[in-house]
Design a protein around this motif. Structure first.
Motif, PDB file in Angstrom:
ATOM      1  N   LEU A 588       8.705 -19.008  -3.858  1.00  0.00           N
ATOM      2  CA  LEU A 588       8.838 -17.567  -3.594  1.00  0.00           C
ATOM      3  C   LEU A 588       8.028 -17.215  -2.355  1.00  0.00           C
ATOM      4  CD1 LEU A 588       8.253 -16.263  -7.245  1.00  0.00           C
ATOM      5  CD2 LEU A 588      10.415 -16.899  -6.162  1.00  0.00           C
ATOM      6  N   THR A 589       8.536 -16.272  -1.579  1.00  0.00           N
ATOM      7  CA  THR A 589       7.794 -15.824  -0.399  1.00  0.00           C
ATOM      8  C   THR A 589       6.742 -14.797  -0.836  1.00  0.00           C
ATOM      9  OG1 THR A 589       9.189 -13.937   0.077  1.00  0.00           O
ATOM     10  CG2 THR A 589       9.899 -16.070   0.960  1.00  0.00           C
ATOM     11  N   PRO A 590       5.774 -14.480   0.047  1.00  0.00           N
ATOM     12  CA  PRO A 590       4.737 -13.521  -0.355  1.00  0.00           C
ATOM     13  C   PRO A 590       5.317 -12.151  -0.734  1.00  0.00           C
ATOM     14  CG  PRO A 590       4.097 -14.661   1.666  1.00  0.00           C
ATOM     15  CD  PRO A 590       5.500 -15.073   1.370  1.00  0.00           C
ATOM     16  N   MET A 591       6.467 -11.811  -0.154  1.00  0.00           N
ATOM     17  CA  MET A 591       7.035 -10.475  -0.387  1.00  0.00           C
ATOM     18  C   MET A 591       7.981 -10.444  -1.589  1.00  0.00           C
ATOM     19  SD  MET A 591       5.980 -10.493   2.851  1.00  0.00           S
ATOM     20  CE  MET A 591       7.176 -11.079   4.027  1.00  0.00           C
ATOM     21  N   HIS A 592       7.993 -11.497  -2.389  1.00  0.00           N
ATOM     22  CA  HIS A 592       8.996 -11.575  -3.452  1.00  0.00           C
ATOM     23  C   HIS A 592       8.935 -10.362  -4.392  1.00  0.00           C
ATOM     24  CE1 HIS A 592      11.965 -13.661  -5.886  1.00  0.00           C
ATOM     25  NE2 HIS A 592      11.312 -13.213  -6.948  1.00  0.00           N
ATOM     26  N   GLU A 596      11.813  -7.580  -5.350  1.00  0.00           N
ATOM     27  CA  GLU A 596      12.223  -7.285  -6.731  1.00  0.00           C
ATOM     28  C   GLU A 596      12.208  -5.789  -6.988  1.00  0.00           C
ATOM     29  OE1 GLU A 596       9.564  -9.660  -9.137  1.00  0.00           O
ATOM     30  OE2 GLU A 596      11.184 -11.057  -9.647  1.00  0.00           O
ATOM     31  N   GLU A 597      11.133  -5.158  -6.554  1.00  0.00           N
ATOM     32  CA  GLU A 597      11.028  -3.708  -6.775  1.00  0.00           C
ATOM     33  C   GLU A 597      12.085  -2.949  -6.005  1.00  0.00           C
ATOM     34  OE1 GLU A 597       7.231  -1.875  -6.319  1.00  0.00           O
ATOM     35  OE2 GLU A 597       6.253  -3.360  -7.626  1.00  0.00           O
ATOM     36  N   ALA A 598      12.468  -3.502  -4.871  1.00  0.00           N
ATOM     37  CA  ALA A 598      13.469  -2.829  -4.048  1.00  0.00           C
ATOM     38  C   ALA A 598      14.888  -3.126  -4.522  1.00  0.00           C
ATOM     39  CB  ALA A 598      13.296  -3.244  -2.594  1.00  0.00           C
ATOM     40  N   GLY A 599      15.015  -3.823  -5.642  1.00  0.00           N
ATOM     41  CA  GLY A 599      16.337  -4.057  -6.210  1.00  0.00           C
ATOM     42  C   GLY A 599      17.104  -5.194  -5.579  1.00  0.00           C
ATOM     43  N   ALA A 600      16.382  -6.207  -5.126  1.00  0.00           N
ATOM     44  CA  ALA A 600      17.071  -7.313  -4.465  1.00  0.00           C
ATOM     45  C   ALA A 600      17.842  -8.163  -5.464  1.00  0.00           C
ATOM     46  CB  ALA A 600      16.053  -8.190  -3.735  1.00  0.00           C
ATOM     47  N   GLU A 601      19.002  -8.629  -5.009  1.00  0.00           N
ATOM     48  CA  GLU A 601      19.723  -9.691  -5.709  1.00  0.00           C
ATOM     49  C   GLU A 601      19.329 -10.979  -4.994  1.00  0.00           C
ATOM     50  OE1 GLU A 601      21.883  -9.299  -8.306  1.00  0.00           O
ATOM     51  OE2 GLU A 601      22.214 -11.477  -8.390  1.00  0.00           O
ATOM     52  N   PHE A 602      18.858 -11.953  -5.774  1.00  0.00           N
ATOM     53  CA  PHE A 602      18.334 -13.152  -5.111  1.00  0.00           C
ATOM     54  C   PHE A 602      19.372 -14.274  -5.074  1.00  0.00           C
ATOM     55  CE2 PHE A 602      14.539 -10.876  -6.409  1.00  0.00           C
ATOM     56  CZ  PHE A 602      13.768 -10.954  -5.266  1.00  0.00           C
ATOM     57  N   THR A 603      19.212 -15.124  -4.092  1.00  0.00           N
ATOM     58  CA  THR A 603      20.071 -16.295  -3.998  1.00  0.00           C
ATOM     59  C   THR A 603      19.199 -17.506  -3.728  1.00  0.00           C
ATOM     60  OG1 THR A 603      21.950 -17.262  -2.818  1.00  0.00           O
ATOM     61  CG2 THR A 603      20.462 -15.926  -1.523  1.00  0.00           C
ATOM     62  N   GLU A 604      19.659 -18.655  -4.224  1.00  0.00           N
ATOM     63  CA  GLU A 604      18.891 -19.874  -3.994  1.00  0.00           C
ATOM     64  C   GLU A 604      19.222 -20.431  -2.620  1.00  0.00           C
ATOM     65  OE1 GLU A 604      19.096 -22.997  -6.950  1.00  0.00           O
ATOM     66  OE2 GLU A 604      19.385 -21.485  -8.509  1.00  0.00           O
ATOM     67  N   VAL A 605      18.202 -20.660  -1.825  1.00  0.00           N
ATOM     68  CA  VAL A 605      18.397 -21.313  -0.532  1.00  0.00           C
ATOM     69  C   VAL A 605      17.398 -22.460  -0.484  1.00  0.00           C
ATOM     70  CG1 VAL A 605      18.504 -21.034   1.956  1.00  0.00           C
ATOM     71  CG2 VAL A 605      18.961 -19.072   0.468  1.00  0.00           C
ATOM     72  N   ALA A 607      14.875 -24.785  -1.730  1.00  0.00           N
ATOM     73  CA  ALA A 607      13.986 -24.638  -2.879  1.00  0.00           C
ATOM     74  C   ALA A 607      13.596 -23.182  -3.122  1.00  0.00           C
ATOM     75  CB  ALA A 607      12.734 -25.476  -2.650  1.00  0.00           C
ATOM     76  N   TRP A 608      14.059 -22.296  -2.272  1.00  0.00           N
ATOM     77  CA  TRP A 608      13.561 -20.924  -2.274  1.00  0.00           C
ATOM     78  C   TRP A 608      14.515 -19.942  -2.942  1.00  0.00           C
ATOM     79  CZ3 TRP A 608       8.867 -19.694   0.223  1.00  0.00           C
ATOM     80  CH2 TRP A 608       8.286 -20.747   0.954  1.00  0.00           C
ATOM     81  N   LEU A 609      13.936 -18.841  -3.391  1.00  0.00           N
ATOM     82  CA  LEU A 609      14.738 -17.681  -3.763  1.00  0.00           C
ATOM     83  C   LEU A 609      14.609 -16.675  -2.627  1.00  0.00           C
ATOM     84  CD1 LEU A 609      14.145 -16.877  -7.542  1.00  0.00           C
ATOM     85  CD2 LEU A 609      16.108 -17.962  -6.449  1.00  0.00           C
ATOM     86  N   ARG A 610      15.759 -16.257  -2.090  1.00  0.00           N
ATOM     87  CA  ARG A 610      15.733 -15.266  -1.029  1.00  0.00           C
ATOM     88  C   ARG A 610      16.534 -14.053  -1.451  1.00  0.00           C
ATOM     89  NH1 ARG A 610      16.662 -17.198   4.989  1.00  0.00           N
ATOM     90  NH2 ARG A 610      15.755 -15.119   5.216  1.00  0.00           N
ATOM     91  N   ALA A 611      16.200 -12.894  -0.894  1.00  0.00           N
ATOM     92  CA  ALA A 611      16.963 -11.680  -1.167  1.00  0.00           C
ATOM     93  C   ALA A 611      18.306 -11.795  -0.453  1.00  0.00           C
ATOM     94  CB  ALA A 611      16.193 -10.459  -0.667  1.00  0.00           C
ATOM     95  N   ALA A 612      19.394 -11.688  -1.207  1.00  0.00           N
ATOM     96  CA  ALA A 612      20.732 -11.759  -0.616  1.00  0.00           C
ATOM     97  C   ALA A 612      21.149 -10.378  -0.118  1.00  0.00           C
ATOM     98  CB  ALA A 612      21.736 -12.282  -1.624  1.00  0.00           C
ATOM     99  N   THR A 733       4.822 -24.413   6.617  1.00  0.00           N
ATOM    100  CA  THR A 733       5.856 -23.560   6.007  1.00  0.00           C
ATOM    101  C   THR A 733       5.256 -22.543   5.039  1.00  0.00           C
ATOM    102  OG1 THR A 733       7.475 -25.327   6.211  1.00  0.00           O
ATOM    103  CG2 THR A 733       7.956 -23.596   4.622  1.00  0.00           C
ATOM    104  N   GLY A 734       4.415 -23.039   4.147  1.00  0.00           N
ATOM    105  CA  GLY A 734       3.839 -22.142   3.157  1.00  0.00           C
ATOM    106  C   GLY A 734       2.683 -21.323   3.701  1.00  0.00           C
ATOM    107  N   ALA A 735       2.125 -21.748   4.799  1.00  0.00           N
ATOM    108  CA  ALA A 735       0.939 -21.076   5.334  1.00  0.00           C
ATOM    109  C   ALA A 735       1.293 -19.768   6.045  1.00  0.00           C
ATOM    110  CB  ALA A 735       0.200 -22.001   6.298  1.00  0.00           C
ATOM    111  N   TYR A 736       2.531 -19.711   6.546  1.00  0.00           N
ATOM    112  CA  TYR A 736       2.938 -18.519   7.268  1.00  0.00           C
ATOM    113  C   TYR A 736       4.049 -17.766   6.546  1.00  0.00           C
ATOM    114  CZ  TYR A 736       0.311 -19.603  11.493  1.00  0.00           C
ATOM    115  OH  TYR A 736      -0.692 -19.826  12.380  1.00  0.00           O
ATOM    116  N   GLY A 737       3.892 -16.455   6.506  1.00  0.00           N
ATOM    117  CA  GLY A 737       5.017 -15.607   6.165  1.00  0.00           C
ATOM    118  C   GLY A 737       5.783 -15.335   7.445  1.00  0.00           C
TER     119      GLY A 737
END
Lengths: 965, 413, 87
Positions: A588-592, A596-605, A607-612, A733-737
């Motif tokens: 998950l990214t730092p903004m996950h 979620e609060e903004a109503g995102a639908e997530f998609t797998e990209v 290893a990650w979950l991203r807001a679609a 990769t994980g060190a930077y947003g």
């Protein structure tokens, strides 16, 4: 409980706790500790199931956890094994695979037409004429199968644990118990497992009417249970042997994966039925089964019985039967010489008539074949293996105990790679050469007398100690002496057959003979043709006899016949146990949380979950995507790109490294500049693309696509090793947003928070600089992938949310809107940017996507270059173009992967297509014939329905490039 | 009951002849020697005799017939490939299969079930459409279907896959079928034997005699056999055989594992495949669920089983069918798959004159058994590969003309 | 599950590793013919035996070489690339 006898020492039932259950609509009681089979047998029930093929009535056979003719359903679960599953209060049981109940099973007619069903009958019929086969197939499928699966059965999540030990001992019989003690006494950490409810193996039931075994058992168990170094697991079976001594131990509540330094297999033997007509009737059972019923469950196996034997064990069985109050009317010994020992004297003294050189020619069924009414006894010629029915007599009985021999429970040894040999003194396969770290003891190793088994356990334990580097004595074990525990050919021919070898699959002696006649005369082919050993017990009671029969047919010794391959599992193992909890990890990214609060639908990209995309009430997904994209075009949007792969390359040879790794040029790259980077594999195929930024003369910062990041980094590391360049490669990769702010107002929004000027002159397109945003040190890149004006902010992950929120605040006046990967895909399409992996496939080369500009053939070397030189000599077969459909297109909308056709020939396919509100057009990418690539060329797309849509090649971008404020 | 079973009821002796002769010693020479008594090798022997009248043929099998991948695969037959060449080829195989029980007079239980390749991602949906469009173009019945149609065919399937990988749709392939794998080998063996081909089991080829670039004979555990034409049809043993003639190929061996449950009453009619979940499953006519997964991730030349495989597979099976928790796996096993870089076979002639290769069958060999036998027989008879298998030639790698099947397999998910 | 010894991290279950194929020396791209290069790119030594292979320990990002018998799955030794003699 008419057949329950008085308390037996060490019995497994708790007479204090009575349980109620029903079977086939009739009520029964049981004691706690009873299996379904023992409780029903105690209550006098005889027909506990029907066989798979002929629907013959069956009772208990082995009581050794593989009586697969007794399978039950409780309405929730199915194929529950009668001799394994304990009775629970309130169970409502029925036998599986019957029509109209176990006693009245309407499918029992199949038994009477069995002559129509010769071995392999289903290969021989039903296929002509072809059109009738589906009818027959339906009938056959319906008849096959055992229980009915309950579609509402809950998903069960069983725990899995992993443990390590010095020594794993499988089988807690006398040999296993002794071996475990030897190991533990010397300081080893020992795990000891046994599939039965209680440890002890044969000591728990094979007692010959005496108390010696019971006292030996309590002595051993007493020591094992109090030993600090031994962890004992009962009711747990070793399901298989896997490489490097990994053995899954399966219990009721889950699987323990044991990794052991050494393994002792002390799994004992399976008793094998002698084969005679009607040896499958309820009431005919293995001698050890009778003993188990008596000593474990205090159940009298029958009232008046006979024992048919071909070994020493049958006499022990007779003594146990007598002690349980069974009238043993005769002991039939197939051996000419019989048993010359005190056991025989003992049996005779107790009034049992012993008939030597005789066999049971056939069992006589009671009404409906629901049980045994008697047995026909006749002489048996051991030399020819022929019975002589002309010289016979009949005995009445309601049960027959059979003890003619054994087969080693050697499946785990075979799986570990043990070479086995056939031992003539025991008439049994025994280990000849064991793999490293695998040891064996007890009956499975051909040691039968109790003293000998104890010695063998001691020997194996000491061998393990030496294997693990400790000093330990060599223990000599006496070889088996006296008559063989197994008869070499306990098979009684009968012209009317129904002399069963495999009870799972209803296979008779003649089936083997006939299979061999048809050419299936080696053991593997015979197994496949007859299906012997393929039932749920996997041949535990049948494979050995099958081998003996085949040896006889071919006139070859058993050793030459060999065995079939033993595969996991030792016992059938539930899917829920093997599956465990089934983890599904995501990054998950730092903004996950924000998404979620903004109503995102997530998609797998990757290893990650991203807001679609971000849900909006009452608006369709497609509308939302268009809106999100439009806000980028018209004002400003923001997307979380934190999942992109981010790598740093440091030190003097960094540029040289990138020159070799990527197809483009980087040595000449200016500090503060970014360049597009195309990654090829050695065959010249496009694998990935990314952006390389030069932060300093000797520092590069690379971003690559999310889904390929792990693989790209891996390849980077490998090439680094091969080239031995002096660089530092760091995965950050994980060190930077990563936050991308895009749209004509991007500069205004980011500029509010930036420490430095964002003017074109200070940060031109394609530029990167280190600055501060909202007080946080970031890397700021001017990008152009989704919008002519956009900024990527690479921010330390811990501060990413802070910066994101600051940008949202700063953008509020501009109506800043978050957008997801779906809108991003549309936006890049509008910009005319292809996506590797979406617009390319596993064979795409750079020439096909018009990426000649991104490769520098004049460099000395880069990965894929040499192959490109070969590919360049060959004609390009297809090219990727941008296209548009006609204005106001209203036909059938093509989909991605609809084909591009010229007449009847496939020329390519659509790889991306979408309507865009910005251009008010349908736009896309497609592979077309290389002659159709010039702007204005037309090509044909064939839609799902077969309609032809004409598309026009255009120049990208599709949208007017905004200038930006 | 079919009448043809009556003779068994009324005959004292089992009225069925041997499927194939029990031969021990090969002759000194044959026109053609086929290495490998699996489905492919036996089918080639059958069609050499039937289509080309070539019957002086020996089939040499190291173990027992059908004991390699023929007897280890999960028996799915389909033709829903990605490239027109691939679809054409496998479709021709399906067509032969449909009439094969009659032709060989052996019930192969060729059972047409319909085949769903489930798509859990947009990217998988795109690939499904790609395949469907190419299939339709070639005249094979495949189409993209939505979740409703999947649910209709298999109401027990959890379309959300326990919420982990919701099914967006599928490629439905109507001709998808399963068959009895052993029977295919036995039927071709019988057919070949009756036409004169000689089958030798327990006969291992230890070397191939090549003189001046031409095959001259084979060394076997039963002596030397002179021949000018050798077909290698040995699946996972291909690299060992090509080494005997110093031929380099791209083939590497990875185990492919499978497992089977205890029998249950029929409930699963369709064949289901999920690329994302790495599961394929069908229910056999005996009632067992026959299941497989993806290849083992590294090279091993053995048929050992692994626990990881069955743990991963069962976990995904429960995502699809949560109610199977207490259904038991009876047996797991493995075969050795000869993998090529582009997921297509290597067939036809080789630089060694008289050495023909039928290899690279990876995980898709069973379905191609009839057509590979037929086309290899033609190749051997004419010393020229038919057009149908041109794109599968060994030299495609040197030509950088890998088949497009690689395309779909590598599209990002 | 098989165990593999990573030279940096010790013995770990094989699920933590990625197989990188057989280690092969790249021929000189300039000196080799198209045919030789195509053979290098596509062909593999598929026959069983003792092979030098690339393996990657995922959690720590370590490439190393394993000498493994592909018939028996026995791993003779593992070492970092270029440290063959030190191993």
């Amino acid at each position: 409980m008419s057949n329950r006898i008085g308390k037996k020492p060490g019995e497994w039932i708790n007479r204090e706790a009575t349980l109620k259950f029903s079977y086939e609509g009739k009520d029964f009681t049981a004691y706690e500790g009873d299996t379904i089979s023992s409780a029903l047998w105690a209550a006098g029930e005889r027909v506990l199931g029907r066989s798979f093929k002929y629907h013959r009535p069956r009772g208990v056979l082995s009581s050794a956890n593989h009586d697969v003719n007794v399978m039950m359903t409780d309405g929730i679960d199915t194929n529950m094994r009668g001799d394994v599953v304990a009775v629970r209060d309130g169970m409502k049981l029925e036998a599986v695979n019957t029509v109209g109940g176990v006693k009245a099973d309407r499918n029992r007619f199949v038994d009477s037409i069995s002559p129509l069903l010769p071995v392999g009958f289903y290969y021989k019929a039903f296929h002509t004429p072809r059109r009738f086969f589906p009818f027959w197939e339906k009938m056959i499928r319906k008849a096959a199968g055992l229980g009915i699966v309950n579609f509402n059965f809950p998903r069960v999540l069983k725990r899995k644990t992993t443990t390590h030990c010095d020594l794993l001992v499988i089988g807690a019989g006398p040999a296993g118990l002794t071996a475990a003690l030897v190991g533990a006494d010397a300081g080893l950490e020992v795990t000891l497992v046994d599939e039965n409810q209680y440890a002890g193996g044969s000591l728990t039931y094979d007692r010959a009417g005496a108390s010696e075994a019971a006292s030996k058992l309590s002595e051993l168990i007493g020591r094992v249970k109090t030993h600090q170094g031994i962890s004992l697991h009962t009711a747990s079976y070793a399901a298989g042997y896997y490489t490097d001594h990994l053995i899954p131990i399966v219990g009721e509540n889950g699987i323990t994966k044991v990794r052991a330094k050494a393994v002792i297999v002390a799994t004992g033997v399976f008793e094998q039925p002698p084969v005679f007509r009607y040896n499958d009737l309820p009431g005919v059972m293995l001698g050890s089964s009778a003993q188990r019923l008596i000593h474990r469950y205090a159940v009298k196996p029958f009232h008046t019985g006979i024992v048919v034997t071909a070994n020493h064990h049958g006499y022990r069985v007779a003594l146990d039967l007598l002690q349980a109050g069974v009238k043993v009317s005769a002991l039939i010994d197939m051996r000419e010489l019989g048993e010359v020992s005190v056991l025989e004297e003992d049996v005779v003294r107790k009034g049992v008539v012993v008939h030597k050189g005789c066999c049971v020619y056939e069992a006589l069924p009671s009404k409906g074949q629901m049980g045994v009414a008697g047995a026909v006894i006749c002489t048996y010629d051991e030399a020819t293996n022929q019975a002589n029915p002309s010289n016979s007599f009949t005995l009445e009985c309601d049960g027959i105990a059979m003890s003619a021999g054994w087969a080693p429970a050697a499946a785990l040894l075979y799986q570990a790679g043990t070479q086995m040999r056939y031992d003539d003194t025991t008439q049994q396969f025994v280990p000849a050469k064991l793999p490293q770290g695998v040891f064996t003891a007890g009956k499975v190793n051909g040691a039968f007398a109790l003293e000998q088994r104890l010695q063998d356990g001691e020997r194996a334990g000491n061998e393990v100690l030496r294997y693990l580097g400790k000093s330990a004595p060599e223990v000599n074990v006496e070889r088996h002496a006296g008559s063989s525990p197994s008869h070499p050919y306990p098979i009684v021919p009968h012209p009317k057959a129904k002399n069963f070898v495999d009870f799972d699959e209803d296979i008779q002696v003649k089936d083997f003979v006939n299979a061999a006649k048809e050419g299936f005369d080696n053991i593997e082919l015979m197994k496949r043709f007859t299906t012997v050993g393929m039932g749920p017990s996997q041949g535990k009671h049948s494979n050995m006899n099958a081998i003996r029969i085949l040896g006889k047919i071919r006139g070859l010794p058993v050793e030459k016949i060999g065995t079939t391959t033993a595969r996991p599992f030792f016992h059938p193992t539930p899917i829920g146990h093997l599956a465990g909890r089934g983890f599904h990890p995501h990054r998950l990214t730092p903004m996950h949380g924000w998404h979620e609060e903004a109503g995102a639908e997530f998609t797998e990209v990757g290893a990650w979950l991203r807001a679609a995309y971000y849900h909006k009430p009452d608006i369709s997904k497609q509308e939302v995507i268009q809106e999100e994209a439009l806000s980028v075009r018209q004002s400003v949007g923001i997307i979380d790109g934190g999942s992109l792969g981010k790598f740093e390359v440091h030190c003097a040879e960094a540029a040289e490294y990138l020159e070799r790794f990527y197809a483009g040029k980087f040595a000449s790259q200016a500090v503060g500049e970014t360049r597009y980077a195309l990654m090829l594999d050695e065959s010249g195929v496009v694998v990935d693309d990314g952006v390389v930024a030069r932060l300093a003369q000797d520092v590069f910062y690379i971003t690559v696509s999310t889904s390929n990041a792990a693989a790209v980094y891996r390849e980077m590391q490998r090439w680094l090793q091969i080239w031995k360049l002096q660089i530092g490669l760091i995965n950050v990769t994980g060190a930077y947003g990563l936050i991308n702010v895009a749209g004509p107002n991007a500069r205004a929004v980011v500029g509010k928070l930036a420490k430095h000027s964002l003017a074109d002159s200070d940060l031109p397109k394609g530029g990167i600089r280190e600055t501060e945003i909202a007080g946080i040190a970031v890397r700021l890149v001017r990008v152009g992938f989704v919008s002519n004006l956009a900024y990527e902010i690479h921010v330390p992950a811990g501060s990413a949310v802070h910066v994101w929120n600051a940008l949202m605040d700063a953008g509020a006046n501009f109506g800043i809107r978050p957008f997801g990967t779906d809108a991003q895909r549309l936006l890049r399409l509008e910009m005319g940017n292809h996506l590797v992996g979406h617009d390319t496939d596993g064979l795409t080369n750079p020439y096909e996507i018009g990426a000649e500009w991104a490769i520098s053939m004049d460099k000395p070397f880069f990965v894929g270059q040499r192959s490109l030189k070969i590919i360049a000599k060959r004609p390009v077969k297809k090219r990727l173009v941008h296209f548009m459909l006609e204005e106001g297109f209203s036909g059938e909308m093509p989909f991605e992967c609809n084909l591009v056709m010229i007449q009847d020939e496939i020329k390519g396919r659509v790889t991306s297509i979408s309507f865009t509100r910005s251009a008010n057009r349908v736009i896309g990418f497609a592979y077309v014939d290389p002659k159709d690539v010039d702007p204005g060329s037309k090509f044909q797309i064939r839609t799902d329905s077969g309609a032809i849509v004409v598309a026009t090649v255009v120049k990208a971008p599709f949208v007017k490039l905004e200038r930006g404020a | 009951m079919p009448l043809r079973l009556l003779k068994f009821a009324f005959s004292k002796n089992h009225p069925a002849p041997r499927f194939f002769r029990a031969l021990e010693q090969p002759k000194k020479s044959y026109d053609v020697v086929i290495i490998g008594g699996g489905g492919h090798g036996l089918a080639a022997a059958y069609y050499l005799a039937k289509d080309h009248g070539i019957t002086n043929v020996a089939v040499l099998e190291r173990g027992y017939i059908g004991g390699g991948n023929t007897g280890r695969n999960t028996t799915i037959v389909r033709s829903n490939y990605l490239t027109p060449e691939g679809v054409n080829f496998y479709d021709a195989s399906v067509k032969i299969y449909e009439g094969l029980s009659e032709e060989l007079d052996l019930n192969l239980f060729y059972s047409n079930r319909g085949h769903f390749t489930l798509a859990h991602t947009e990217s998988a949906m795109r690939t499904m459409r790609w395949r469907a469009e190419v299939n339709k173009h070639v005249g094979v019945e495949s189409r993209v279907v939505g979740p409703d149609e999947i649910a209709k065919a298999c109401p027990q399937l959890d379309l959300s896959c326990s919420g982990h990988a919701p099914i967006l749709g599928a490629l439905y392939h109507a001709p998808g079928s399963i068959a009895r794998h052993d029977g295919v080998a036995w039927g071709y063996a019988r057919g070949a034997d009756r036409q004169g081909a000689e089958i030798f089991q327990n006969t291992e080829v230890t070397g191939i005699d090549v003189q001046s670039g031409k095959v001259a004979g084979v060394h076997t555990s039963r002596g030397y056999i002179a021949t000018k034409k050798v077909l290698s049809a040995v699946a996972g043993f291909t690299p060992r055989v090509t080494k005997m003639v110093d031929l380099d190929t791209p083939i590497v061996i990875h185990p492919l594992q499978a497992c089977v449950t205890e029998p249950m009453k029929p409930w699963l009619n369709s064949i289901l495949v999920s690329g994302s979940l790495h599961v394929y499953v069908s229910q056999s006519s005996r009632g067992e669920l026959v299941m497989g997964s993806s290849l083992d991730p590294y090279e091993v030349h053995s048929t050992r089983s692994s626990l990881d495989f069955v743990e991963g597979l069962t976990s995904h099976m429960l995502d699809m069918f949560p109610f199977l928790s207490n259904v038991k796996i009876v047996r797991q096993w493995a075969g050795m798959a000869d993998m090529t870089p582009d997921f297509a076979p290597i067939m036809g002639k080789t630089p060694v004159e008289g050495f023909y290769l039928d290899a690279g069958w990876g995980t898709w060999g069973f379905k191609a058994t009839p057509i590979s036998g037929k086309t290899m027989a033609e190749t051997i008879a004419n010393d020229r590969a038919p057009e149908m298998i041109h794109s599968f030639r060994l030299s495609r790698f040197e030509d950088y003309e890998l088949t497009g099947e690689k395309g779909a397999a590598s599209v990002g998910h | 599950m098989k165990l593999l010894h990573c030279p940096m991290n010790g013995t770990r279950p094989i699920s933590e590793f990625v197989f990188g194929g057989e280690f092969r020396d790249m021929p000189d791209p300039e000196a080799s013919t198209d045919k030789e290069w195509a053979a290098y790119v596509h062909n593999r030594n598929g026959a069983p035996g003792l092979k030098k292979e690339w393996w990657y320990h995922g959690p720590s990002g370590t490439w190393f070489i394993a000498e493994r018998n592909t018939l028996t799955e026995e791993v003779l030794r593992t070492y970092l690339f270029g440290q063959e003699t030190a191993a």
